[in-house]
Motif scaffolding. Structure first.
Motif, mmCIF file in Angstrom:
data_model
loop_
_atom_site.group_PDB
_atom_site.id
_atom_site.type_symbol
_atom_site.label_atom_id
_atom_site.label_comp_id
_atom_site.label_asym_id
_atom_site.label_seq_id
_atom_site.Cartn_x
_atom_site.Cartn_y
_atom_site.Cartn_z
ATOM 1 N N ALA A 139 0.828 -1.246 0.154
ATOM 2 C CA ALA A 139 -0.039 -0.053 -0.121
ATOM 3 C C ALA A 139 1.048 1.238 0.079
ATOM 4 O O ALA A 139 1.923 1.374 0.674
ATOM 5 C CB ALA A 139 -0.927 0.016 1.184
ATOM 6 N N LYS A 140 0.575 2.254 -0.810
ATOM 7 C CA LYS A 140 1.228 3.555 -0.771
ATOM 8 C C LYS A 140 1.004 4.329 0.584
ATOM 9 O O LYS A 140 -0.011 3.974 1.445
ATOM 10 C CB LYS A 140 0.595 4.464 -1.574
ATOM 11 N N ASN A 141 2.148 4.866 0.842
ATOM 12 C CA ASN A 141 2.120 5.545 2.132
ATOM 13 C C ASN A 141 1.696 4.630 3.579
ATOM 14 O O ASN A 141 0.919 5.065 4.398
ATOM 15 C CB ASN A 141 1.154 6.674 2.493
ATOM 16 N N ASN A 142 2.274 3.300 3.682
ATOM 17 C CA ASN A 142 1.833 2.455 4.597
ATOM 18 C C ASN A 142 2.288 2.714 5.869
ATOM 19 O O ASN A 142 2.239 1.808 7.042
ATOM 20 C CB ASN A 142 1.983 1.031 4.086
ATOM 21 N N LYS A 143 3.238 3.593 5.812
ATOM 22 C CA LYS A 143 4.060 3.553 7.415
ATOM 23 C C LYS A 143 3.118 4.007 8.298
ATOM 24 O O LYS A 143 3.350 3.192 9.635
ATOM 25 C CB LYS A 143 5.213 4.621 7.287
ATOM 26 N N GLY A 144 2.104 4.636 8.318
ATOM 27 C CA GLY A 144 1.175 4.884 9.576
ATOM 28 C C GLY A 144 0.417 3.653 9.874
ATOM 29 O O GLY A 144 0.116 3.349 11.000
ATOM 30 N N MET A 145 -0.183 2.989 8.609
ATOM 31 C CA MET A 145 -0.766 1.744 8.970
ATOM 32 C C MET A 145 -0.005 0.617 9.630
ATOM 33 O O MET A 145 -0.455 0.033 10.636
ATOM 34 C CB MET A 145 -1.158 1.032 7.724
ATOM 35 N N VAL A 146 1.241 0.689 9.225
ATOM 36 C CA VAL A 146 2.155 -0.473 9.850
ATOM 37 C C VAL A 146 2.481 -0.028 11.370
ATOM 38 O O VAL A 146 2.537 -0.827 12.185
ATOM 39 C CB VAL A 146 3.671 -0.499 9.288
ATOM 40 N N SER A 147 2.766 1.217 11.851
ATOM 41 C CA SER A 147 2.855 1.499 13.055
ATOM 42 C C SER A 147 1.689 1.476 14.072
ATOM 43 O O SER A 147 1.740 0.758 15.014
ATOM 44 C CB SER A 147 3.320 3.128 12.902
ATOM 45 N N LYS A 148 0.500 1.846 13.340
ATOM 46 C CA LYS A 148 -0.752 1.574 14.320
ATOM 47 C C LYS A 148 -1.056 0.241 14.579
ATOM 48 O O LYS A 148 -1.697 0.150 15.451
ATOM 49 C CB LYS A 148 -1.794 2.484 13.570
ATOM 50 N N MET A 149 -0.820 -0.498 13.630
ATOM 51 C CA MET A 149 -1.026 -2.086 13.803
ATOM 52 C C MET A 149 0.030 -2.776 14.458
ATOM 53 O O MET A 149 0.141 -3.940 14.685
ATOM 54 C CB MET A 149 -1.532 -2.583 12.573
ATOM 55 N N GLY A 150 1.143 -2.065 14.764
ATOM 56 C CA GLY A 150 2.534 -2.770 15.305
ATOM 57 C C GLY A 150 2.940 -3.868 14.661
ATOM 58 O O GLY A 150 3.304 -4.897 14.898
ATOM 59 N N LEU A 151 3.170 -3.555 13.153
ATOM 60 C CA LEU A 151 3.450 -4.512 12.157
ATOM 61 C C LEU A 151 5.107 -4.334 11.914
ATOM 62 O O LEU A 151 5.240 -4.918 10.968
ATOM 63 C CB LEU A 151 2.564 -4.566 10.762
ATOM 64 N N GLU A 152 5.784 -3.645 12.542
ATOM 65 C CA GLU A 152 7.335 -3.259 12.179
ATOM 66 C C GLU A 152 8.032 -4.450 12.181
ATOM 67 O O GLU A 152 8.685 -4.823 10.926
ATOM 68 C CB GLU A 152 7.922 -2.227 13.058
ATOM 69 N N GLU A 153 7.702 -5.295 12.901
ATOM 70 C CA GLU A 153 8.604 -6.579 12.798
ATOM 71 C C GLU A 153 8.322 -7.383 11.777
ATOM 72 O O GLU A 153 9.138 -8.162 11.087
ATOM 73 C CB GLU A 153 8.545 -7.505 14.254
ATOM 74 N N LYS A 154 7.127 -7.916 11.382
ATOM 75 C CA LYS A 154 6.552 -8.526 10.275
ATOM 76 C C LYS A 154 6.889 -8.036 9.153
ATOM 77 O O LYS A 154 7.410 -8.794 8.339
ATOM 78 C CB LYS A 154 5.084 -8.749 10.471
ATOM 79 N N MET A 155 7.096 -6.701 8.845
ATOM 80 C CA MET A 155 7.501 -6.199 7.651
ATOM 81 C C MET A 155 9.115 -6.288 7.354
ATOM 82 O O MET A 155 9.688 -6.576 6.570
ATOM 83 C CB MET A 155 7.257 -4.504 7.845
ATOM 84 N N GLU A 156 9.784 -6.192 8.575
ATOM 85 C CA GLU A 156 11.052 -6.574 8.484
ATOM 86 C C GLU A 156 11.307 -8.002 8.080
ATOM 87 O O GLU A 156 12.118 -8.350 7.193
ATOM 88 C CB GLU A 156 11.768 -6.392 9.842
ATOM 89 N N GLU A 157 10.800 -8.938 8.706
ATOM 90 C CA GLU A 157 10.684 -10.596 8.408
ATOM 91 C C GLU A 157 10.537 -10.561 6.699
ATOM 92 O O GLU A 157 10.992 -11.265 6.196
ATOM 93 C CB GLU A 157 9.658 -11.221 9.247
ATOM 94 N N GLN A 158 9.404 -9.735 6.431
ATOM 95 C CA GLN A 158 9.037 -10.100 4.752
ATOM 96 C C GLN A 158 10.193 -9.532 4.035
ATOM 97 O O GLN A 158 10.342 -10.182 3.050
ATOM 98 C CB GLN A 158 7.798 -9.427 4.645
ATOM 99 N N LYS A 159 10.943 -8.399 4.600
ATOM 100 C CA LYS A 159 11.833 -8.090 3.686
ATOM 101 C C LYS A 159 12.965 -8.827 3.738
ATOM 102 O O LYS A 159 13.884 -9.229 2.626
ATOM 103 C CB LYS A 159 12.639 -6.811 4.223
ATOM 104 N N LEU A 160 13.260 -9.590 4.528
ATOM 105 C CA LEU A 160 14.418 -10.484 4.885
ATOM 106 C C LEU A 160 14.238 -11.855 4.094
ATOM 107 O O LEU A 160 15.092 -12.714 3.675
ATOM 108 C CB LEU A 160 14.680 -11.037 6.484
ATOM 109 N N SER A 161 12.965 -12.322 3.832
ATOM 110 C CA SER A 161 12.468 -13.884 3.092
ATOM 111 C C SER A 161 12.529 -13.511 1.612
ATOM 112 O O SER A 161 12.735 -12.564 0.925
ATOM 113 C CB SER A 161 11.596 -14.246 3.634
#
Length: 83
Positions: A61-83
């Motif tokens: 999603a465009k400009n997803n940083k706010g969504m990621v932060s509010k949903m506490g998904l920072e770790e999941k996003m990092e894991e996806q980038k590493l896989s």
């Protein structure tokens, strides 16, 4: 040892319409688990974050940083980038 996490951080009353059947399910499940109805809803809905398709959608999603932060998904996003 897992530490206790605070309940209802920034809890807010919402105005949703749900069916009588779903209300009854939540009410009885809360009684069974000895949780409040709000706790049951919150715990169950957080399981949506295990949906890989949803996580991929958020990631794309465009400009997803706010969504990621509010949903506490920072770790999941990092894991996806590493896989």
């Amino acid at each position: 040892m897992e530490f206790i996490k605070p309940k209802n951080k920034k809890a807010e009353k919402v105005d949703w319409l749900i069916s009588e059947k779903v209300r009854e399910i939540i009410k009885n499940y809360a009684e069974y688990c000895e949780y409040t109805e709000s706790e049951v809803v919150e715990l169950y809905l957080e399981k949506l974050l295990d949906d890989e398709g949803f996580i991929q959608w958020v990631n794309s999603a465009k400009n997803n940083k706010g969504m990621v932060s509010k949903m506490g998904l920072e770790e999941k996003m990092e894991e996806q980038k590493l896989s």
